[in-house]
Motif scaffolding. Structure first.
Motif, PDB file in Angstrom:
ATOM      1  N   VAL A  33     -23.488-111.753  30.367  1.00  0.00           N
ATOM      2  CA  VAL A  33     -24.402-110.821  30.654  1.00  0.00           C
ATOM      3  C   VAL A  33     -24.060-109.627  30.469  1.00  0.00           C
ATOM      4  O   VAL A  33     -23.151-109.013  30.627  1.00  0.00           O
ATOM      5  N   ARG A  34     -25.197-108.599  30.025  1.00  0.00           N
ATOM      6  CA  ARG A  34     -24.760-107.345  29.854  1.00  0.00           C
ATOM      7  C   ARG A  34     -26.360-106.403  30.128  1.00  0.00           C
ATOM      8  O   ARG A  34     -27.355-106.813  29.432  1.00  0.00           O
ATOM      9  N   LEU A  35     -26.291-105.461  30.862  1.00  0.00           N
ATOM     10  CA  LEU A  35     -27.375-104.530  31.248  1.00  0.00           C
ATOM     11  C   LEU A  35     -27.450-103.724  29.997  1.00  0.00           C
ATOM     12  O   LEU A  35     -26.551-103.114  29.233  1.00  0.00           O
ATOM     13  N   THR A  54     -37.980-101.738  36.436  1.00  0.00           N
ATOM     14  CA  THR A  54     -37.571-102.969  35.614  1.00  0.00           C
ATOM     15  C   THR A  54     -36.336-102.589  34.772  1.00  0.00           C
ATOM     16  O   THR A  54     -36.155-101.857  34.195  1.00  0.00           O
ATOM     17  N   GLU A  55     -35.594-103.756  34.694  1.00  0.00           N
ATOM     18  CA  GLU A  55     -34.280-103.596  34.030  1.00  0.00           C
ATOM     19  C   GLU A  55     -34.368-104.688  32.870  1.00  0.00           C
ATOM     20  O   GLU A  55     -34.925-105.570  33.192  1.00  0.00           O
ATOM     21  N   ILE A  56     -33.453-104.541  31.771  1.00  0.00           N
ATOM     22  CA  ILE A  56     -33.374-105.345  30.565  1.00  0.00           C
ATOM     23  C   ILE A  56     -31.867-105.793  30.853  1.00  0.00           C
ATOM     24  O   ILE A  56     -31.092-104.990  30.866  1.00  0.00           O
ATOM     25  N   VAL A  57     -31.840-107.168  30.649  1.00  0.00           N
ATOM     26  CA  VAL A  57     -30.564-107.822  30.875  1.00  0.00           C
ATOM     27  C   VAL A  57     -30.486-108.587  29.471  1.00  0.00           C
ATOM     28  O   VAL A  57     -31.327-109.403  29.465  1.00  0.00           O
ATOM     29  N   LEU A  58     -29.444-108.633  28.798  1.00  0.00           N
ATOM     30  CA  LEU A  58     -29.232-109.510  27.519  1.00  0.00           C
ATOM     31  C   LEU A  58     -28.289-110.658  28.067  1.00  0.00           C
ATOM     32  O   LEU A  58     -27.290-110.345  28.908  1.00  0.00           O
ATOM     33  N   ILE A  59     -28.453-111.780  27.794  1.00  0.00           N
ATOM     34  CA  ILE A  59     -27.697-113.014  28.287  1.00  0.00           C
ATOM     35  C   ILE A  59     -27.500-113.893  26.912  1.00  0.00           C
ATOM     36  O   ILE A  59     -28.354-114.076  26.167  1.00  0.00           O
ATOM     37  N   LYS A  60     -26.051-114.053  27.075  1.00  0.00           N
ATOM     38  CA  LYS A  60     -25.476-115.172  26.065  1.00  0.00           C
ATOM     39  C   LYS A  60     -24.961-116.288  26.380  1.00  0.00           C
ATOM     40  O   LYS A  60     -24.355-115.953  27.494  1.00  0.00           O
ATOM     41  N   SER A  61     -25.208-117.234  25.865  1.00  0.00           N
ATOM     42  CA  SER A  61     -24.686-118.293  26.276  1.00  0.00           C
ATOM     43  C   SER A  61     -23.958-119.399  25.148  1.00  0.00           C
ATOM     44  O   SER A  61     -24.805-119.366  24.186  1.00  0.00           O
ATOM     45  N   LYS A  62     -23.052-120.063  25.383  1.00  0.00           N
ATOM     46  CA  LYS A  62     -22.299-121.047  24.307  1.00  0.00           C
ATOM     47  C   LYS A  62     -23.111-122.493  24.262  1.00  0.00           C
ATOM     48  O   LYS A  62     -22.899-122.923  23.519  1.00  0.00           O
ATOM     49  N   LYS A  63     -23.942-122.513  25.508  1.00  0.00           N
ATOM     50  CA  LYS A  63     -24.629-123.902  25.646  1.00  0.00           C
ATOM     51  C   LYS A  63     -26.120-123.444  25.499  1.00  0.00           C
ATOM     52  O   LYS A  63     -26.456-122.484  26.089  1.00  0.00           O
ATOM     53  N   LYS A  75     -33.174-114.520  39.041  1.00  0.00           N
ATOM     54  CA  LYS A  75     -33.447-114.064  40.703  1.00  0.00           C
ATOM     55  C   LYS A  75     -31.814-113.734  41.076  1.00  0.00           C
ATOM     56  O   LYS A  75     -31.981-112.611  41.812  1.00  0.00           O
ATOM     57  N   PHE A  76     -31.108-114.258  40.693  1.00  0.00           N
ATOM     58  CA  PHE A  76     -29.547-113.964  41.037  1.00  0.00           C
ATOM     59  C   PHE A  76     -29.157-112.494  40.764  1.00  0.00           C
ATOM     60  O   PHE A  76     -28.391-111.720  41.354  1.00  0.00           O
ATOM     61  N   LEU A  77     -29.578-112.257  39.469  1.00  0.00           N
ATOM     62  CA  LEU A  77     -29.009-110.912  39.016  1.00  0.00           C
ATOM     63  C   LEU A  77     -30.061-109.764  39.552  1.00  0.00           C
ATOM     64  O   LEU A  77     -29.515-108.823  40.081  1.00  0.00           O
ATOM     65  N   THR A  78     -31.177-110.124  40.134  1.00  0.00           N
ATOM     66  CA  THR A  78     -32.278-109.015  40.710  1.00  0.00           C
ATOM     67  C   THR A  78     -31.465-108.595  42.098  1.00  0.00           C
ATOM     68  O   THR A  78     -31.373-107.774  42.369  1.00  0.00           O
ATOM     69  N   PHE A  79     -31.048-109.824  42.685  1.00  0.00           N
ATOM     70  CA  PHE A  79     -30.374-109.559  44.143  1.00  0.00           C
ATOM     71  C   PHE A  79     -29.174-108.933  44.018  1.00  0.00           C
ATOM     72  O   PHE A  79     -28.713-107.604  44.746  1.00  0.00           O
ATOM     73  N   PHE A  93     -29.525 -95.055  43.517  1.00  0.00           N
ATOM     74  CA  PHE A  93     -30.405 -96.323  43.875  1.00  0.00           C
ATOM     75  C   PHE A  93     -31.766 -96.099  43.630  1.00  0.00           C
ATOM     76  O   PHE A  93     -32.303 -95.244  44.038  1.00  0.00           O
ATOM     77  N   ILE A  94     -32.059 -96.938  42.826  1.00  0.00           N
ATOM     78  CA  ILE A  94     -33.555 -97.554  42.507  1.00  0.00           C
ATOM     79  C   ILE A  94     -33.679 -98.766  42.569  1.00  0.00           C
ATOM     80  O   ILE A  94     -32.893 -99.625  41.931  1.00  0.00           O
ATOM     81  N   GLU A  95     -34.378 -99.374  43.550  1.00  0.00           N
ATOM     82  CA  GLU A  95     -34.631-100.927  43.434  1.00  0.00           C
ATOM     83  C   GLU A  95     -35.177-101.538  42.364  1.00  0.00           C
ATOM     84  O   GLU A  95     -36.191-100.952  41.694  1.00  0.00           O
ATOM     85  N   VAL A  96     -34.509-102.502  41.961  1.00  0.00           N
ATOM     86  CA  VAL A  96     -35.000-103.143  40.626  1.00  0.00           C
ATOM     87  C   VAL A  96     -35.650-104.329  41.173  1.00  0.00           C
ATOM     88  O   VAL A  96     -35.179-105.070  42.159  1.00  0.00           O
ATOM     89  N   ASP A  97     -36.958-104.435  40.761  1.00  0.00           N
ATOM     90  CA  ASP A  97     -37.992-105.379  41.344  1.00  0.00           C
ATOM     91  C   ASP A  97     -38.311-106.480  40.436  1.00  0.00           C
ATOM     92  O   ASP A  97     -38.744-107.614  40.644  1.00  0.00           O
ATOM     93  N   TYR A  98     -37.817-106.417  39.113  1.00  0.00           N
ATOM     94  CA  TYR A  98     -37.875-107.437  37.971  1.00  0.00           C
ATOM     95  C   TYR A  98     -36.742-107.050  37.004  1.00  0.00           C
ATOM     96  O   TYR A  98     -36.500-105.916  36.289  1.00  0.00           O
ATOM     97  N   ILE A  99     -36.357-108.521  36.447  1.00  0.00           N
ATOM     98  CA  ILE A  99     -35.369-108.289  35.223  1.00  0.00           C
ATOM     99  C   ILE A  99     -35.902-108.844  34.252  1.00  0.00           C
ATOM    100  O   ILE A  99     -36.344-110.216  34.223  1.00  0.00           O
ATOM    101  N   LYS A 100     -36.148-108.195  33.080  1.00  0.00           N
ATOM    102  CA  LYS A 100     -36.423-108.748  31.709  1.00  0.00           C
ATOM    103  C   LYS A 100     -35.037-109.483  31.070  1.00  0.00           C
ATOM    104  O   LYS A 100     -34.137-108.619  30.823  1.00  0.00           O
ATOM    105  N   LEU A 101     -35.144-110.748  30.885  1.00  0.00           N
ATOM    106  CA  LEU A 101     -33.937-111.346  30.210  1.00  0.00           C
ATOM    107  C   LEU A 101     -34.293-111.710  28.925  1.00  0.00           C
ATOM    108  O   LEU A 101     -35.243-112.062  28.251  1.00  0.00           O
ATOM    109  N   VAL A 102     -33.275-111.091  27.995  1.00  0.00           N
ATOM    110  CA  VAL A 102     -33.202-111.293  26.526  1.00  0.00           C
ATOM    111  C   VAL A 102     -32.193-112.119  26.320  1.00  0.00           C
ATOM    112  O   VAL A 102     -31.107-111.914  26.389  1.00  0.00           O
TER     113      VAL A 102
END
Length: 104
Positions: A33-35, A54-63, A75-79, A93-102
């Motif tokens: 993962v990468r912010l 809202t933050e954007i997080v890039l997620i990459k998986s081999k599976k 949810k895990f990333l948001t917390f 600090f600014i509370e992140v209330d939502y994460i957009k996963l790409v």
């Protein structure tokens, strides 16, 4: 006791490293993962910051990623991004209330 404030870019680097490590430990080493740095820094550089963002997080998986696991990761990333920000430097600090996963 003096308090040292970190630059926004250093806070970004630390949080990014922490999130990647936590996700790999919790969900498997096949995830990376990468912010999104532009989103993270622009959320904190504006003089009139909202209390949440809202933050954007890039997620990459081999599976292939199961949708339910994707929701758990979100949810895990948001917390953990909120927890990490408070621990590293509460000045930015600014509370992140939502994460957009790409998925890449």
């Amino acid at each position: 006791m003096s308090v040292v404030s970190l630059s926004q870019s250093k806070v970004y680097q630390l949080i990014n490293k922490i999130l990647n490590t936590l996700v790999r430990r919790e969900f498997g080493k096949h995830y990376t993962v990468r912010l999104n740095s532009l989103c993270f820094l622009s959320n904190r550089s504006n003089a009139t910051n909202p209390p949440t963002c809202t933050e954007i997080v890039l997620i990459k998986s081999k599976k292939q990623i199961d949708f339910n696991e994707l929701l758990l990761i979100q949810k895990f990333l948001t917390f953990n991004i909120n927890s990490a920000q408070l621990c590293i430097d509460s000045n930015w600090f600014i509370e992140v209330d939502y994460i957009k996963l790409v998925i890449i």
